[in-house]
Design an enzyme around this catalytic site. Structure first.
Site, PDB file in Angstrom:
ATOM      1  N   HIS A 455       0.893  -1.100   0.077  1.00  0.00           N
ATOM      2  CA  HIS A 455       0.115   0.407   0.263  1.00  0.00           C
ATOM      3  C   HIS A 455       0.662   1.203   0.278  1.00  0.00           C
ATOM      4  O   HIS A 455       0.617   2.371  -0.535  1.00  0.00           O
ATOM      5  CB  HIS A 455      -0.872  -0.024   0.933  1.00  0.00           C
ATOM      6  CG  HIS A 455      -2.271  -1.202   0.953  1.00  0.00           C
ATOM      7  ND1 HIS A 455      -2.934  -1.424   1.811  1.00  0.00           N
ATOM      8  CD2 HIS A 455      -2.577  -1.720   0.374  1.00  0.00           C
ATOM      9  CE1 HIS A 455      -3.464  -2.355   1.595  1.00  0.00           C
ATOM     10  NE2 HIS A 455      -3.611  -2.617   0.145  1.00  0.00           N
ATOM     11  N   ARG A 562     -18.292  13.990  -7.733  1.00  0.00           N
ATOM     12  CA  ARG A 562     -18.429  13.219  -6.532  1.00  0.00           C
ATOM     13  C   ARG A 562     -18.392  14.177  -4.721  1.00  0.00           C
ATOM     14  O   ARG A 562     -18.088  14.901  -4.338  1.00  0.00           O
ATOM     15  CB  ARG A 562     -17.366  12.649  -5.771  1.00  0.00           C
ATOM     16  CG  ARG A 562     -16.743  11.407  -6.629  1.00  0.00           C
ATOM     17  CD  ARG A 562     -14.691  11.196  -6.122  1.00  0.00           C
ATOM     18  NE  ARG A 562     -14.593  10.276  -7.152  1.00  0.00           N
ATOM     19  CZ  ARG A 562     -13.483  10.386  -8.004  1.00  0.00           C
ATOM     20  NH1 ARG A 562     -12.610  11.104  -7.222  1.00  0.00           N
ATOM     21  NH2 ARG A 562     -12.834   9.965  -8.640  1.00  0.00           N
ATOM     22  N   ARG A 598     -22.820  14.083  -9.600  1.00  0.00           N
ATOM     23  CA  ARG A 598     -23.666  12.656  -9.108  1.00  0.00           C
ATOM     24  C   ARG A 598     -24.176  12.853  -7.824  1.00  0.00           C
ATOM     25  O   ARG A 598     -23.349  13.355  -7.133  1.00  0.00           O
ATOM     26  CB  ARG A 598     -22.402  11.310  -9.177  1.00  0.00           C
ATOM     27  CG  ARG A 598     -23.300  10.207  -8.316  1.00  0.00           C
ATOM     28  CD  ARG A 598     -22.040   9.344  -8.465  1.00  0.00           C
ATOM     29  NE  ARG A 598     -21.063   9.401  -7.258  1.00  0.00           N
ATOM     30  CZ  ARG A 598     -19.789   8.495  -7.170  1.00  0.00           C
ATOM     31  NH1 ARG A 598     -19.522   7.711  -8.471  1.00  0.00           N
ATOM     32  NH2 ARG A 598     -18.839   8.901  -6.311  1.00  0.00           N
ATOM     33  N   GLU A 691     -22.520   0.985 -13.511  1.00  0.00           N
ATOM     34  CA  GLU A 691     -22.069   0.403 -12.123  1.00  0.00           C
ATOM     35  C   GLU A 691     -21.477  -1.164 -11.454  1.00  0.00           C
ATOM     36  O   GLU A 691     -21.169  -1.511 -11.383  1.00  0.00           O
ATOM     37  CB  GLU A 691     -21.930   1.279 -10.828  1.00  0.00           C
ATOM     38  CG  GLU A 691     -21.331   2.467 -11.252  1.00  0.00           C
ATOM     39  CD  GLU A 691     -21.827   2.986 -10.325  1.00  0.00           C
ATOM     40  OE1 GLU A 691     -21.045   3.708  -9.330  1.00  0.00           O
ATOM     41  OE2 GLU A 691     -22.883   3.065  -9.566  1.00  0.00           O
ATOM     42  N   ASN A 714     -14.403   0.922 -11.648  1.00  0.00           N
ATOM     43  CA  ASN A 714     -14.277  -0.007 -10.525  1.00  0.00           C
ATOM     44  C   ASN A 714     -15.362  -0.010  -9.798  1.00  0.00           C
ATOM     45  O   ASN A 714     -14.744  -1.578  -9.910  1.00  0.00           O
ATOM     46  CB  ASN A 714     -13.805   1.687  -9.734  1.00  0.00           C
ATOM     47  CG  ASN A 714     -12.588   2.124 -10.001  1.00  0.00           C
ATOM     48  OD1 ASN A 714     -11.805   2.231 -10.741  1.00  0.00           O
ATOM     49  ND2 ASN A 714     -12.238   3.836  -9.781  1.00  0.00           N
ATOM     50  N   ASP A 715     -16.371   0.510  -9.607  1.00  0.00           N
ATOM     51  CA  ASP A 715     -17.310  -0.909  -8.961  1.00  0.00           C
ATOM     52  C   ASP A 715     -17.587  -1.426 -10.340  1.00  0.00           C
ATOM     53  O   ASP A 715     -18.264  -2.678  -9.622  1.00  0.00           O
ATOM     54  CB  ASP A 715     -18.334   0.449  -8.465  1.00  0.00           C
ATOM     55  CG  ASP A 715     -18.223   1.056  -7.446  1.00  0.00           C
ATOM     56  OD1 ASP A 715     -17.987  -0.101  -6.460  1.00  0.00           O
ATOM     57  OD2 ASP A 715     -18.793   2.346  -7.135  1.00  0.00           O
ATOM     58  N   ARG A 725     -12.937  -3.692  -4.819  1.00  0.00           N
ATOM     59  CA  ARG A 725     -11.530  -3.348  -4.980  1.00  0.00           C
ATOM     60  C   ARG A 725     -10.720  -2.839  -3.672  1.00  0.00           C
ATOM     61  O   ARG A 725      -9.784  -2.529  -4.258  1.00  0.00           O
ATOM     62  CB  ARG A 725     -11.937  -2.766  -5.747  1.00  0.00           C
ATOM     63  CG  ARG A 725     -13.318  -1.462  -5.191  1.00  0.00           C
ATOM     64  CD  ARG A 725     -13.853  -1.131  -6.410  1.00  0.00           C
ATOM     65  NE  ARG A 725     -15.041   0.334  -5.717  1.00  0.00           N
ATOM     66  CZ  ARG A 725     -14.579   1.290  -5.627  1.00  0.00           C
ATOM     67  NH1 ARG A 725     -13.220   2.344  -6.120  1.00  0.00           N
ATOM     68  NH2 ARG A 725     -15.540   2.283  -5.805  1.00  0.00           N
ATOM     69  N   CYS A 762     -15.864   6.423 -15.949  1.00  0.00           N
ATOM     70  CA  CYS A 762     -14.708   7.503 -15.512  1.00  0.00           C
ATOM     71  C   CYS A 762     -14.127   6.120 -14.777  1.00  0.00           C
ATOM     72  O   CYS A 762     -14.590   4.806 -15.192  1.00  0.00           O
ATOM     73  CB  CYS A 762     -16.020   8.248 -14.693  1.00  0.00           C
ATOM     74  SG  CYS A 762     -17.243   7.627 -13.683  1.00  0.00           S
TER      75      CYS A 762
END
Length: 825
Positions: A455, A562, A598, A691, A714-715, A725, A762
């Site tokens: 990480h 976001r 969003r 998603e 991503n989702d 994820r 995105c």
């Protein structure tokens, strides 16, 4: 023929582990002038994708094909380890034979090596001799008569059916293609033989095949006998004609976690080889990062008081981690922030908490008990063979120390972060340490331990700080102020560089900056492909300031705002006026460019305590995204009113998150229309995110209801692949370029095109260089990326033709794994 010089043989080695053994044999190749130091990192990377253990205590570590540019001349070096070093589970190695091959000159040594493999007594003798010349002579073919290539159980003649074929591989039938051949042969019941001139080998024996010594252009006779012989021969022939190895695939697999070991600069000064974790160059003085010494008492009399102290420290640590999560989430997005979400989960581990409380009950202090518990478990993790699991030991120690500081009696010499530009050196920085760094002062990072999948490495990449990990303990002996070059591209720390080294590095920095500057100057030009198709490149943002930054970077608007940032780190929900002022400030900063807002997407990985959301067994499958908005219509209506008011100040589009069913979409639209009508506001474009699999599968139905789609890669990836994820072990496998994900996107685009609607994307894939090509080839017309990526993505698109993008996208859809897609690059 290549002869092995005794000076390239190290006798009596005692490496601590496999990694150290590869470094030592690699250093022999460096000392012999065979390779650049950066090739050692390539040899280490090869171990992630291939087992270089041959048998009888012999291993042949070598680099990735794409890094052959780091080889000065073909060479072989041997590290003898009489006591043995564990290679893989159950595999002990006594002769580590490092190979750097520019051509096929090394094959004769490899053939001699396979002779030794068939003689356990000879292998044992070479593993214990004190004479380097004896090893060199034996592997150069001078120390013993050659052993016949045909195994004892194979007759010299061919079997019943067969075919002749020429070896096309540039390096002949070496380990990788031979392994592929054996794997195929073993899938059939028939006996398989391979003949090269007067040598015959069992086609199911890797050692026997290697002993054939077949070079490029050699004619092999492959024969088989048995019930399925015809099928075996047909399969083997087709595989050999196609090519038994895919070197691009091997290189891609090795580079997937991080970066290929690459070096364009040849340094004169001493270089310490590690593994590239974040690309880039840094020139500056060394600064050792010495972590604070935390002092705790071993015992305590008041067990009740110690229990309260531990509980209070854990609660405080959770709050700190939530703040860090929110901060990193704003700067780098949810995937990076999720690292600290995982840290918080350590603090809820019942087994750990019970063990610590039990020790307190036995008279130990809270600090001693906690330190004992987390260090024991971190040690267990660090010893695991899986690299991803082992890397999680650093995470556990990070969160463990966070709590320990809060219960400690004394903290000595709490480390100060650099206040002037330095190259930071440490045993292994924690994610918390790394997240606090200022890239203006931390020019680069070099750690003795750690790995490219840690990480800490991920955060370094997100901060654009060059980093080299796993460089060995010698870097900890460097004095503060020692001049150095950190080459994150090649995985090197260059100590006390010469003037020529510095000049080359500075020129490389200038060239890189010039490229960035050229991209920046062209960033306001539209992203038009070579055949005239335009792709809009817009920004993902999370606060007001970023709206202006997006315009300055060349963004053509905002593809994803976001709005959750307004709801985090506070005790109550933002008012309508507060939200309106924020959204209006963004539209003004965008100066007429569109913004997609969003609606609130909270739940799953973003909890908000004041909403008092009930605990869920699986929050990612629970009340999140649009479901929360529909459950809390007061929040939804307030946000919608603020959005419609802001729409009067600039072009605004509304986008719903996590739509899974038609009922959810229609209910959200109904509420939106009610709010719009009550305000007398003009209509705005309404879109939804793709998603979850249901939205992609039903895209033809949804397309009739909305003005646009935006694929949240991503989702979508985590739901299609059923992989969290943020999961510490699975996240690495959750690749947005997996063919299953790409097929979902392709299905969405086709449905949208038939309805005359457009599709954006995105998420991480939209800014990935390979993702850019594939997404545009699939028909995506808008890419929403991080602000720093805008200029580079636009520059890439301008050099791309739609036909080539479509062709690559088609090949990607036909792939079977994410690795195969990545290999297309």
């Amino acid at each position: 023929m290549l002869a092995l010089d005794p000076s390239a043989v190290g006798i009596g080695g005692r490496p601590a582990d496999k990694t150290e053994a590869i470094r030592q044999v690699g250093q022999l190749l460096v000392d012999g002038g065979n390779i650049e130091p950066g090739y050692i990192a390539s040899m280490l990377a090869r171990e992630k994708i291939a087992n270089t253990f041959l048998g009888n205590g012999i291993a042949i570590p070598h680099g990735i094909p794409k890094d052959r540019g780091l080889i000065r001349r073909t060479g072989v070096a041997v590290l003898q380890v009489p006591g043995g070093v564990e290679w893989n589970q159950g595999e002990k190695v006594h002769l580590v034979v490092g190979i750097a091959a520019m051509s096929d000159e090394h094959l004769e040594i490899l053939a001699n090596l396979t002779d030794v493999l068939s003689e356990p007594e000879e292998a044992q003798r070479l593993a214990t001799t004190a004479d380097a010349g004896e090893i060199a002579s034996r592997l150069s073919g001078r120390g013993a008569a050659k052993v016949a290539a045909a195994p004892s159980d194979a007759a010299a003649e061919d079997l019943g059916q067969g075919f002749d074929i020429a070896i096309d591989s540039p390096h002949g039938l070496h380990a990788r293609p031979a392994t592929a051949f054996v794997d195929l042969a073993k899938s059939f019941q028939a006996s398989v033989r391979v003949r090269h001139a007067d040598k015959v080998a069992d086609g199911k024996s890797l050692i026997a095949l290697l002993k054939l010594g077949a070079e490029k252009g050699s004619i092999l006779r492959v024969s088989a006998e048995g019930a399925d012989a015809a099928g075996a021969l047909a399969t083997l022939k087709a595989a050999m004609e196609k090519g038994l190895e895919d070197e691009a695939q091997a290189a891609a697999d090795a580079a997937t976690p991080v970066f290929e070991a690459r070096q364009t600069i040849r340094y004169d000064a001493r270089s310490v080889a590690g593994i590239s974790a974040s690309p880039g160059l840094a020139i500056g003085p060394i600064r050792q990062f010495v972590r604070a010494k935390i002092v705790v008492e071993a015992t305590a009399r008041d067990a009740g008081g110690e229990l309260k102290k531990l509980d209070g420290a854990i609660a405080s640590a959770k709050r700190e981690l939530q703040e860090l999560f929110d901060e990193v989430w704003k700067k780098s997005g949810p995937a990076k922030a999720g690292i600290f979400k995982a840290h918080a989960e350590f603090l809820d581990d019942p087994e750990m908490l019970d063990a610590a409380r039990a020790l307190i009950g036995e008279g130990r202090s809270a600090g001693w008990a906690w330190q004992n518990v987390y260090e024991e478990r971190a040690g267990t993790l660090a010893a695991m063979r899986d690299a991803v699991l082992a890397a999680r030991a650093a995470d556990l120690r990070d969160v463990g120390r966070r709590v320990l500081k809060l219960v400690a009696e004394t903290i000595e010499d709490d480390p100060q972060l650099p206040e002037h530009p330095v190259i930071l050196v440490a045993d292994d920085l924690t994610p918390s340490d790394t997240a606090r760094l200022d890239p203006a002062f931390a020019l680069g990072l070099c750690t003795a331990g750690g790995g490219p999948t840690s990480h800490t490495s991920i955060i370094a990449r997100s901060l654009d700080i060059p980093a080299v990990v796993s460089a060995g303990n010698s870097v900890l002996d460097l004095e503060d102020g020692t001049p150095a070059i950190l080459d994150g591209n090649a995985g090197l720390l260059v100590v006390k560089p010469t003037e020529a080294d510095i000049a080359q590095a500075r020129q490389a920095l200038v060239d890189h900056q010039a490229q960035r500057e050229a991209e920046r100057r062209a960033c306001y030009k539209p992203a038009i492909m070579t055949d005239g198709r335009r792709i809009e490149v817009v920004a993902n943002i999370s606060d007001v300031a970023e709206a202006g930054h997006a315009v300055d970077a060349g963004g053509e608007g905002v593809g994803l705002l976001r709005t959750e940032f307004l709801f985090l780190q506070r005790d109550n929900a933002p008012s309508e006026d507060e939200q309106f002022e924020t959204y209006a400030a963004m539209t003004r900063a965008l100066n007429g460019l569109p913004i997609i807002i969003r609606t609130l997407d909270i739940g799953g990985d973003k909890e908000v305590p004041y909403l008092q959301m009930p605990a869920e067994m699986n929050p990612f499958l629970g009340e999140r995204g649009i479901r929360l908005c529909l459950a809390r219509k007061d929040l939804f209506r307030t946000q919608l009113r603020a959005i419609f008011r802001a729409a009067a100040t600039g072009p605004v589009r509304i986008m719903y998150p996590m739509i899974a069913t038609l009922e959810e979409l229609r209910q959200a639209k109904e509420i939106t229309e009610e709010v719009r009508a009550s305000l007398g506001a003009d209509p705005v474009e309404i879109g939804m995110m793709i998603e979850v699999p249901s939205s992609a599968v039903m895209a033809d139905v949804f397309a009739a209801e909305v003005d646009f789609f935006s694929v949240g890669t991503n989702d979508l990836t985590q739901y299609v692949l059923a992989m969290d994820r943020l999961h510490p072990q699975l996240a690495r496998q959750a690749d947005g370029l997996h063919p299953a994900v790409l097929r979902m996107i392709e299905q969405t685009v086709r449905a949208a095109e038939q309805a005359g609607k457009w599709v954006g994307a995105c998420g991480g894939v939209a800014g990935d260089p390979l993702g850019v090509v594939i997404l545009t080839g699939l028909g995506v017309s808008e890419l929403s990326v991080s602000i720093p990526s805008i200029a580079a993505v636009k520059a890439q698109i301008r050099n791309l033709s739609r036909d080539k993008a479509r062709a690559l996208a088609g090949r990607a859809l036909a792939c079977r794994t994410a690795a195969e897609v990545r290999a297309l690059a």
